[in-house]
Design an enzyme around this catalytic site. Structure first.
Site, mmCIF file in Angstrom:
data_model
loop_
_atom_site.group_PDB
_atom_site.id
_atom_site.type_symbol
_atom_site.label_atom_id
_atom_site.label_comp_id
_atom_site.label_asym_id
_atom_site.label_seq_id
_atom_site.Cartn_x
_atom_site.Cartn_y
_atom_site.Cartn_z
ATOM 1 N N HIS A 366 11.990 1.630 -0.021
ATOM 2 C CA HIS A 366 11.007 1.821 -1.077
ATOM 3 C C HIS A 366 11.367 2.897 -2.098
ATOM 4 O O HIS A 366 10.649 3.080 -3.090
ATOM 5 C CB HIS A 366 9.674 2.192 -0.414
ATOM 6 C CG HIS A 366 8.471 1.899 -1.235
ATOM 7 N ND1 HIS A 366 8.522 1.499 -2.551
ATOM 8 C CD2 HIS A 366 7.169 1.951 -0.929
ATOM 9 C CE1 HIS A 366 7.299 1.324 -3.005
ATOM 10 N NE2 HIS A 366 6.458 1.591 -2.038
ATOM 11 N N TYR A 497 -6.784 5.553 -1.501
ATOM 12 C CA TYR A 497 -5.664 5.521 -2.446
ATOM 13 C C TYR A 497 -5.366 4.081 -2.817
ATOM 14 O O TYR A 497 -5.379 3.188 -1.967
ATOM 15 C CB TYR A 497 -4.424 6.163 -1.819
ATOM 16 C CG TYR A 497 -3.145 5.982 -2.611
ATOM 17 C CD1 TYR A 497 -2.788 6.886 -3.602
ATOM 18 C CD2 TYR A 497 -2.298 4.911 -2.359
ATOM 19 C CE1 TYR A 497 -1.610 6.722 -4.331
ATOM 20 C CE2 TYR A 497 -1.120 4.733 -3.083
ATOM 21 C CZ TYR A 497 -0.793 5.646 -4.062
ATOM 22 O OH TYR A 497 0.363 5.472 -4.772
ATOM 23 N N THR A 510 4.206 4.487 -10.523
ATOM 24 C CA THR A 510 2.790 4.260 -10.253
ATOM 25 C C THR A 510 1.989 5.521 -10.529
ATOM 26 O O THR A 510 2.532 6.622 -10.584
ATOM 27 C CB THR A 510 2.545 3.857 -8.786
ATOM 28 O OG1 THR A 510 2.975 4.932 -7.936
ATOM 29 C CG2 THR A 510 3.280 2.576 -8.430
#
Length: 814
Positions: A366, A497, A510
Site C-alpha cells: 500500500h 475514519y 487521500t
C-alpha cells in the site's frame, strides 16, 4: 530444470551500472535512474495520453491554519465529553497564538519546489512502520467470478487474469492508458507508475521501495514454492498467448504437487515477508550475505518481478473464508506443520491470488498506491478478460485497449529477444538460520491470523439506485448505517475514519473524512429513541447532508488531518532555526520513495491503517535518532499543546476504520482492523446491493454485521413509510399512478417483493460518489459492454476453433 539456475538467470539480470541506495537487495549495482519510479514523467513525456496532463494539475494546497484548527475541533466535539473538549479547545487556542503560525510558515517553506507538502511525510509514515504488513497495511480485493462458469477453474482463470494484467502493464508503459477523470477533469496518474516491478524492501532503519522499470518476468507461488518466467519483451509486448500462459501455470502446479506439502512448507520462504520489518531486514541480510549467492539471485528475481501470482490449493466457499484467504491466507497445521495458504504469499509486492475453484483476488502493498488506483487496474483486468474471451469467439467484439501486442503465436521467436518463457523453479539454500527463522515467522503469523476474524454482508435488498431515489448520497447513507449499528450495540459513538481521494491534485493521495459529526450523533440517538418515522428520516437527511459537505471539502484538500500531521512532522524535524530548511533539502526523493528512513522510530500501529491516519506524537524522531527539539528549546515532553493534548490521541485511535472502494468487478473489498478494539469496514455500494467486509480482533464481528443488516431493513421501512405519507409532487404522482393501476391488476414485483424504485422528482440527491468520497469509481458502462459483447459472441460464433487442447508438458520438456 534443463540447466542450472545461474545459467538460466544470467540473461535476465540487469546491466551493471551506478549503485543506488534504493536498489532491490539481491540485484546488485541497481542504477540510480531506476530508484525513482518513472521519475521522468515529471519533466518530459513520450507521445501518449496517460501522463499528458500531469503538468497541468494543481499542487495540493496548504490549508489556512485557523480553518484547520476549527475543523479539528468540530471533528472532536461529538466524541469528547464537555471537559475534554474544553481542554482541547484551550490547547488549540494556545497553538494558534504560539507555535502554530511559525510551523505554518516552516511548512510553506519546506513545500517550496516539492510536488506535495505532505508526500514525503506520508511515505515515511508507511515506510517507518515496523509491524508486519499483513493484516496491518495490505488491503485486498475479491473479484467477481468469471461470468463463464467453464472458465472458473484455477489455471484457466489465472492465465486469463495474468494476460489481462500484462496488457494493463503494456498500456501504462506505452502511455496508452486513458487518464482517470472526475466530471471530465483529469486526475493524477502518478501512482500507476508504481504498480508493477516494485518491492517494499526492509532495512534496519525503515523500509524503502525499489523498482525495476524494465521488469519482464513474473513470479508464481504454488504450495510455497517459487517459479519464474519471462512474459514481456524489451518493447513491453506480450510474448505469450493465454494458451501458453495456461500451459506454464499447469506445468508449475503439476511440479509443485510432486513434493509433499509438508516438505514444501519447510522451504516456504514467502512467510518471512510477514515478519516484523526489522527482523525481515536482518533475514534479508542473511539471504544476501554473499553477493553472488544463489539466495541473493533468487531474492532479486522475486523483488524485481512485475507482480506475484499465488496459486492456492484450497477452495474457500463462504464470503468470510474468501476474504480471509485474500487478506492473510489460511492457517492449517497438520502434525505440527503449517500447510495453510498463509505461507503461499509475498506481501512486499502486488499479488494476484487464484484459488483451486477459480475464485480470485488481489492483495497489494500500500505504500505507493491507494485503493482507487488498484481498483482501476482490477476493473480493467476483469473487463479485459471478458472482452478477450468474447473476441476469441467473435472477432468483431470490442477491445479495451487502443493497441495490442502483436500475436505472439505469429511472431518469430527470435524477435522476442533474450527471454526465457520456460518456467524455472527457484531453489533456495535453506541454511539453518533460515529454517529456524521460517518456523518462528510461521508460528507468529498463525497467532496473528487466529487473533482476527472476518464476516461479510452481501445485502441484496437495495443499493445506490434505491438510496438515490430517496434523496440521499449512497456513501453518506452507508456511513450513517455504520454509526447507527454500532450505537445500537454499545450505546455510544466512536472515532471513525474514511478516506477521500485527492488525486485531483499533483501526487495527491487521500484526506481523512471524520464521519462522526454533531448531526450524525443526533441522528443515531433519534433513530434509537421512540420517535416518529418522519423525525428519524429528517435527522438522517441532516446527517447525510453534513457528511456530503465534509467529504467535498476533504476532496478539495481542505480537511484538517493531513495538514495537522504535516505541521507535526515539521515540528519534530526541526532541530534549530535551520531545521525546516534542512528537512526540505534532505537526501530523500521528493516523490516519496525514500532510499532510507534513518533513525525514524515506528508509528503507533493503531494509527497506521490501510489508509494511513495521522500517526501519534511518538512516531518520528530526528535523523540521528535523538529526540527532536524545536527552536524554542521544547523537548518532546513540551511539544505544542495541540499535539500533547488527549484529543490528538483520541482522533488518531480509529475504532471504525471504513473505506468505500469498488465497482461491479468486485465482490468484496477489505482490510484488517486498525486498532485492537476496532473494526475494519470495507464496503462496495452497487446499483442494487451493498457488500461489506468487516474485520476485528474478535469483537462480535458477526453480531455487528447482523446489526447492520437489521438497520438497512428498518431504515428502508421508515423511508417507504414516510414517502407514502409525503406530499411532494413526485410522491403524489406515484400515489396517483398506483391508484390507477389498481383497476388494471396487481403490480408484479421482483422476487422477495423488491420492486424497482422510481425516484421522486423532488428528491434528487447530489451524490458524493463520483470518485472523490472514498474510492467509488468507474461506472459499469464498459463492464456491461463487455458482458454484452460476450453474449453476442456466443450467439454469433466465428468459424475459428475455440478449444484447442495443448500438450501437457513437464518442466524438463518445456
Amino acid at each position: 530444470m534443463s540447466k542450472s539456475l545461474n545459467e538460466s538467470l544470467a540473461a535476465s539480470q540487469p546491466p551493471n551500472s551506478d549503485t543506488g541506495q534504493g536498489q532491490l537487495n539481491g540485484y546488485k549495482d541497481y542504477p540510480d535512474s531506476k530508484k525513482q519510479p518513472l521519475a521522468s514523467h515529471g519533466q518530459e513525456h513520450k507521445p501518449g495520453i496517460t501522463f499528458a496532463g500531469q503538468e497541468k494539475l494543481p499542487k495540493l494546497p496548504i490549508p489556512d491554519l485557523e480553518s484547520t484548527c476549527k475543523k479539528y475541533l468540530a471533528a472532536l466535539k461529538p466524541i469528547q465529553n464537555h471537559r475534554e473538549y474544553e481542554e482541547t479547545a484551550a490547547a488549540v487556542q494556545e497553538f494558534l497564538k504560539s507555535e502554530g503560525p511559525e510551523l505554518q510558515e516552516k511548512l510553506k517553506k519546506y513545500a517550496t519546489g516539492k510536488s506535495s507538502y505532505i508526500e514525503q511525510f506520508w511515505y515515511d509514515s508507511y515506510l517507518n512502520f515496523d509491524n508486519p504488513v499483513v493484516l496491518n497495511l495490505n488491503p485486498f480485493f475479491l473479484l467477481e467470478d468469471d461470468p463463464t462458469p467453464a472458465r472458473n477453474n484455477q489455471v484457466t482463470r489465472a492465465a486469463s487474469l495474468v494476460i489481462s494484467a500484462l496488457s494493463f502493464v503494456r498500456a501504462i508503459r506505452k502511455e496508452e492508458l486513458p487518464p482517470d477523470t472526475v466530471r471530465g477533469a483529469p486526475l493524477c496518474m502518478y501512482q500507476y507508475s508504481r504498480l508493477f516491478g516494485t518491492a517494499r524492501v526492509p532495512t534496519e532503519n525503515g523500509c524503502h521501495i525499489g523498482q525495476d522499470l524494465g521488469a519482464k518476468h513474473v513470479v508464481v507461488l504454488c504450495r510455497g514454492q517459487f517459479y519464474w518466467f519471462d512474459v514481456l519483451d524489451d518493447n513491453s509486448d506480450l510474448i505469450m498467448t493465454e494458451k501458453d500462459m495456461a500451459l506454464n501455470l499447469q506445468v508449475i502446479v503439476d511440479d509443485a504437487e510432486e513434493m509433499p506439502i509438508q516438505d514444501a512448507a519447510k522451504g516456504a520462504l514467502g512467510v518471512l515477508s510477514t515478519e516484523n520489518r526489522k527482523i525481515w531486514a536482518s533475514l534479508r541480510d542473511v539471504l544476501t550475505r554473499e553477493e553472488d549467492s544463489n539466495n541473493a539471485e533468487c531474492l532479486g528475481i522475486v523483488d524485481s518481478a512485475l507482480f506475484i501470482i499465488c496459486l492456492d490449493y484450497t477452495e474457500p466457499t463462504t464470503g468470510a473464508e474468501l476474504c480471509g484467504n485474500m487478506l492473510c491466507g489460511t492457517s492449517e497445521v497438520i502434525k505440527g506443520v503449517q500447510i495453510g495458504t498463509c505461507t503461499n504469499r509475498w506481501y512486499d509486492k502486488l499479488q494476484i491470488i487464484v484459488c483451486k475453484n477459480g475464485s480470485a483476488g488481489i492483495n497489494f502493498e500500500h505504500t505507493g498506491v491507494d485503493g482507487h488506483t488498484v481498483l482501476r487496474m482490477a476493473s480493467d483486468v476483469y473487463t479485459d478478460t471478458i472482452l478477450r474471451f468474447a473476441k476469441s469467439i467473435n472477432g468483431q467484439a470490442p477491445s479495451l485497449w487502443s493497441s495490442t501486442s502483436p500475436d505472439p503465436s505469429k511472431r518469430d521467436p527470435s524477435s522476442f529477444g533474450d527471454v526465457s518463457t520456460t518456467p524455472h523453479k527457484l531453489e533456495w539454500d535453506m541454511i539453518p538460520e533460515l529454517s529456524t527463522a521460517l518456523r518462528f515467522a510461521e508460528t507468529r503469523l498463525a497467532d496473528l491470523i487466529q487473533q482476527n476474524e472476518f464476516q461479510t454482508l452481501e445485502f441484496s435488498g437495495y443499493g445506490q439506485n434505491f438510496i438515490k431515489s430517496m434523496g440521499f448520497s449512497p456513501d453518506a447513507f452507508v456511513q450513517m448505517a455504520f454509526q447507527a449499528a454500532y450505537y445500537g450495540l454499545y450505546g455510544r459513538v466512536e472515532c471513525m475514519y474514511e478516506p477521500a481521494m485527492t488525486k485531483a491534485f499533483l501526487h495527491g493521495r487521500t484526506e481523512a473524512v471524520r464521519p462522526v459529526t454533531v448531526e450524525s450523533v443526533e441522528f443515531v440517538r433519534t433513530f434509537w429513541a421512540e420517535n416518529p418515522p418522519h423525525q428519524k428520516v429528517e435527522a438522517l437527511k441532516k446527517a447525510t447532508q453534513k457528511h456530503t459537505s465534509i467529504t467535498k471539502e476533504c476532496a478539495k484538500a481542505m480537511g484538517h488531518d493531513r495538514h495537522l500531521y504535516a505541521l507535526y512532522c515539521v515540528w519534530q524535524r526541526a532541530l534549530d532555526e535551520e531545521g525546516a530548511e534542512a528537512a526540505s533539502s534532505n537526501d530523500t526523493s521528493s516523490d516519496g520513495y525514500s532510499a532510507s528512513a534513518d533513525g525514524a522510530s515506528d508509528p503507533d500501529p493503531s494509527t497506521i491503517p490501510h489508509e494511513v491516519a495521522s500517526p501519534n506524537r511518538n512516531s518520528v524522531l530526528c535523523e540521528d535518532g535523538s529526540p527532536s527539539r524545536s527552536p524554542n528549546g521544547r523537548t518532546p515532553h513540551q511539544m505544542p499543546a495541540v499535539f500533547s493534548d488527549a484529543g490528538w490521541d483520541k482522533i488518531n485511535n480509529t475504532i471504525l476504520s471504513t473505506s468505500n472502494c469498488g465497482n461491479p468487478s468486485l465482490r468484496q473489498f477489505g482490510f484488517g482492523p486498525t486498532s485492537g478494539d476496532g473494526f475494519g469496514l470495507g464496503y462496495i455500494i452497487k446499483e442494487d446491493s451493498i457488500s461489506i467486509c468487516a474485520s476485528s480482533k474478535h469483537r462480535q464481528t458477526t453480531r455487528y454485521i447482523d446489526a447492520l443488516e437489521a438497520y438497512f431493513q428498518e431504515i428502508r421501512r421508515l423511508l417507504r413509510t414516510t414517502k407514502r405519507k409525503g406530499t411532494s409532487t413526485g410522491s403524489r404522482a406515484r400515489e396517483l399512478e398506483e391508484r390507477a393501476t389498481k383497476t388494471k391488476g396487481r403490480v408484479i414485483k421482483h422476487e422477495g417483493g423488491k420492486g424497482t424504485e422510481t425516484p421522486a422528482e423532488d428528491s434528487k440527491a447530489e451524490s458524493d460518489d463520483d470518485g472523490l468520497g472514498g474510492y467509488g469509481f468507474f461506472d459499469a458502462g464498459m463492464l456491461q459492454l463487455a458482458l454484452q459483447a460476450q453474449q453476442e459472441a456466443k450467439e454469433k460464433p466465428s468459424e475459428k476453433a475455440k478449444h484447442a487442447v495443448g500438450k501437457k508438458l513437464r518442466l524438463s520438456e518445456y
